[in-house]
Design an enzyme around this catalytic site. Structure first.
Site, PDB file in Angstrom:
ATOM      1  N   ASN A 134      -0.844  51.253  66.070  1.00 35.22           N
ATOM      2  CA  ASN A 134      -1.567  52.520  65.934  1.00 35.22           C
ATOM      3  C   ASN A 134      -1.082  53.479  67.030  1.00 35.22           C
ATOM      4  O   ASN A 134      -1.368  53.275  68.205  1.00 35.22           O
ATOM      5  CB  ASN A 134      -3.074  52.256  66.064  1.00 35.22           C
ATOM      6  N   HIS A 171      -3.240  57.056  57.909  1.00 39.62           N
ATOM      7  CA  HIS A 171      -3.209  56.739  59.337  1.00 39.62           C
ATOM      8  C   HIS A 171      -3.104  55.220  59.474  1.00 39.62           C
ATOM      9  O   HIS A 171      -3.764  54.478  58.752  1.00 39.62           O
ATOM     10  CB  HIS A 171      -4.483  57.251  60.016  1.00 39.62           C
ATOM     11  N   CYS A 176      -7.326  59.966  66.115  1.00 36.17           N
ATOM     12  CA  CYS A 176      -6.432  59.486  65.050  1.00 36.17           C
ATOM     13  C   CYS A 176      -6.340  60.452  63.870  1.00 36.17           C
ATOM     14  O   CYS A 176      -5.449  60.328  63.039  1.00 36.17           O
ATOM     15  CB  CYS A 176      -6.879  58.108  64.574  1.00 36.17           C
TER      16      CYS A 176
HETATM   17  N1  COA Z   1      -6.928  37.799  69.449  1.00 31.48           N
HETATM   18  C1  COA Z   1      -7.719  36.774  69.076  1.00 31.48           C
HETATM   19  N2  COA Z   1      -9.026  36.915  68.862  1.00 31.48           N
HETATM   20  C2  COA Z   1      -9.552  38.124  69.005  1.00 31.48           C
HETATM   21  C3  COA Z   1      -8.788  39.224  69.377  1.00 31.48           C
HETATM   22  C4  COA Z   1      -7.412  39.031  69.611  1.00 31.48           C
HETATM   23  N3  COA Z   1      -6.613  40.003  69.980  1.00 31.48           N
HETATM   24  N4  COA Z   1      -9.570  40.306  69.433  1.00 31.48           N
HETATM   25  C5  COA Z   1     -10.801  39.905  69.098  1.00 31.48           C
HETATM   26  N5  COA Z   1     -10.790  38.588  68.846  1.00 31.48           N
HETATM   27  C6  COA Z   1     -11.918  37.736  68.458  1.00 31.48           C
HETATM   28  C7  COA Z   1     -13.235  38.365  68.788  1.00 31.48           C
HETATM   29  O1  COA Z   1     -13.580  38.100  70.133  1.00 31.48           O
HETATM   30  C8  COA Z   1     -14.157  37.695  67.808  1.00 31.48           C
HETATM   31  O2  COA Z   1     -14.490  36.438  68.288  1.00 31.48           O
HETATM   32  P1  COA Z   1     -16.011  35.913  68.196  1.00 31.48           P
HETATM   33  O3  COA Z   1     -16.294  35.883  66.718  1.00 31.48           O
HETATM   34  O4  COA Z   1     -15.946  34.574  68.836  1.00 31.48           O
HETATM   35  O5  COA Z   1     -16.804  36.948  68.908  1.00 31.48           O
HETATM   36  C9  COA Z   1     -13.271  37.483  66.588  1.00 31.48           C
HETATM   37  O6  COA Z   1     -11.913  37.575  67.060  1.00 31.48           O
HETATM   38  C10 COA Z   1     -13.492  38.512  65.502  1.00 31.48           C
HETATM   39  O7  COA Z   1     -13.522  39.788  66.121  1.00 31.48           O
HETATM   40  P2  COA Z   1     -13.834  41.060  65.307  1.00 31.48           P
HETATM   41  O8  COA Z   1     -14.019  42.215  66.221  1.00 31.48           O
HETATM   42  O9  COA Z   1     -14.891  40.750  64.291  1.00 31.48           O
HETATM   43  O10 COA Z   1     -12.464  41.211  64.532  1.00 31.48           O
HETATM   44  P3  COA Z   1     -12.163  42.180  63.354  1.00 31.48           P
HETATM   45  O11 COA Z   1     -11.797  41.402  62.165  1.00 31.48           O
HETATM   46  O12 COA Z   1     -13.206  43.249  63.213  1.00 31.48           O
HETATM   47  O13 COA Z   1     -10.826  42.898  63.871  1.00 31.48           O
HETATM   48  C11 COA Z   1     -10.155  44.973  64.835  1.00 31.48           C
HETATM   49  C12 COA Z   1     -10.850  43.642  65.063  1.00 31.48           C
HETATM   50  C13 COA Z   1     -10.203  45.809  66.111  1.00 31.48           C
HETATM   51  C14 COA Z   1      -8.717  44.693  64.450  1.00 31.48           C
HETATM   52  C15 COA Z   1     -10.852  45.736  63.684  1.00 31.48           C
HETATM   53  O14 COA Z   1     -12.231  45.703  63.913  1.00 31.48           O
HETATM   54  C16 COA Z   1     -10.425  47.150  63.492  1.00 31.48           C
HETATM   55  O15 COA Z   1      -9.317  47.402  63.061  1.00 31.48           O
HETATM   56  N6  COA Z   1     -11.323  48.116  63.736  1.00 31.48           N
HETATM   57  C17 COA Z   1     -11.130  49.504  63.395  1.00 31.48           C
HETATM   58  C18 COA Z   1      -9.978  50.157  64.084  1.00 31.48           C
HETATM   59  C19 COA Z   1      -9.899  51.584  63.659  1.00 31.48           C
HETATM   60  O16 COA Z   1      -9.774  51.894  62.500  1.00 31.48           O
HETATM   61  N7  COA Z   1     -10.042  52.503  64.560  1.00 31.48           N
HETATM   62  C20 COA Z   1     -10.166  53.872  64.152  1.00 31.48           C
HETATM   63  C21 COA Z   1      -8.977  54.622  64.303  1.00 31.48           C
HETATM   64  S1  COA Z   1      -8.256  54.412  65.864  1.00 31.48           S
END
Ligand code: COA
Length: 336
Positions: free
Chosen positions: A287, A257, A116
């Protein structure tokens, strides 16, 4: 502030997105998710998907538009840099495939892999060719067909990514005061275990087993990456402002980004910037890895919002970990 003998400036900017839309409601039919969760956790509403072809098929139309915009022929390009983690093939380089497609016959080129942060890395590398005086027209393309490495049964990742390309042309700046004024770049390999694609490389070449184990898809520990990205992107943005004595009032645009709206808001907060000064298109494209930043520049310039002499901070965080920020005073005359 850095003072190279020649300054590199962006003199043309373009982008391309495929027509097919993958909306949150489409994803609701594929995995256990919902529109509200995706929008509130990420800021994404829809993304574009390239059904047929590879990353060079995203890059080629973007570069064709860029050559038209600048009014130059394909034989005038000196260097082609394609920033991507989804090359058409391991080799030849996608840069060479692009060269053949567009007949950029006087250029040499290569691919650059920094996930990224790929476009920012590419911009800084490309600028060196201009600043050293060895080359006059350097093409920097950020392009990724993320759908080719996305597991559409994994709700943790499949909601995040889309396909697109963005491209800029770097040339010696006509005015020394404008162009790429500074950069701060980092990498930290200890982050490798949180965001990767395990299979297909020399360590785990493709076998039936690697396919069965889904090694050819993106793996991300979202929570772990989020925690580091939110700090990393904000810190590096603040660092480049401090190095250049910029306050929030001096910055016209943050060009972040587009990985997660919450990471971007935290970065804007740290920079003392109102969200109205942040380029955001994550809602429409998700993304797109190396393409997000040049796509924003292209859309904002074409719509007339990005104007000559404005101060921009470009900022990214990605797998590796890789991250960085670039300070630009915009050189192109207003599009509108
Ligand atoms: N729909 C519904 N629920 C979902 C889901 C989806 N698509 N994806 C995950 N969940 C659930 C998880 O299973 C979790 O459930 P649990 O608490 O029962 O285990 C809950 O939602 C929370 O998941 P979590 O991973 O804590 O969510 P989050 O708030 O961290 O958001 C991302 C997830 C991926 C959006 C976030 O972590 C993120 O943006 N990460 C960084 C991405 C990034 O910057 N990458 C670098 C550059 S590419």
């Amino acid at each position: 502030m850095r003072k190279p003998p020649i300054r590199a400036a962006i003199t043309a900017v373009s982008h391309y997105v495929p027509d097919d839309v993958l909306s949150n409601s489409d994803l609701e039919k594929m995995v256990d998710t919902n529109d509200e969760w995706i929008r509130t956790r990420t800021g994404i509403t829809e993304r574009r998907i390239l059904k047929n072809g590879g990353t060079s098929d995203l890059a080629a139309p973007a570069v064709r538009k860029l050559l038209d915009q600048r009014g130059i022929g394909p034989d005038e390009i000196d260097v082609i840099l394609v920033c991507t983690v989804t090359p058409d093939m391991f080799f030849p380089p996608t840069a060479c495939i692009l060269q053949e497609k567009l007949k950029l016959k006087n250029a040499w080129g290569f691919d650059l892999s920094a996930a990224c942060s790929g476009f920012l890395y590419g911009l800084v590398v490309g600028a060196q060719f201009i600043e050293s005086g060895t080359h006059k027209k350097v093409l920097v393309v950020g392009a990724d067909k993320m759908s080719s490495i996305t597991d559409y049964t994994d709700r943790n990742t499949c909601i995040l990514f889309g396909d697109a390309a963005g491209a800029v042309l770097l040339e010696p700046s006509a005015e020394y005061e404008t162009g790429l004024l500074d950069h701060v770049m980092y990498c930290d390999g200890s982050g490798g275990e949180f965001l990767y694609m395990k299979g297909g490389g020399s360590l785990n070449p493709a076998t039936h087993e690697t396919v069965d184990k889904k090694y050819h898809y993106i793996f991300q520990d979202g929570k772990a990456v989020f925690k580091v990205a939110v700090v990393g992107m904000a810190d590096v943005s603040a660092e480049i402002m401090e190095r250049n004595n910029l306050t929030g009032d001096d910055v016209d645009w943050l060009v972040p980004h587009q990985a997660n709206l919450r990471i971007i808001s935290a970065c804007a907060d740290r920079m003392n910037l109102d969200m109205s000064k942040v380029m955001l298109n994550i809602d429409r494209y998700g993304n797109t890895t190396a393409a997000t930043i040049p796509m924003c520049l292209s859309e904002w310039w074409l719509s007339g919002q990005l104007k000559k002499d404005q101060n921009l901070v470009l900022s990214a965080f990605g797998a590796g970990y890789t991250w960085g920020a670039v300070y630009i005073k915009w050189s192109m005359n207003n599009a509108k």
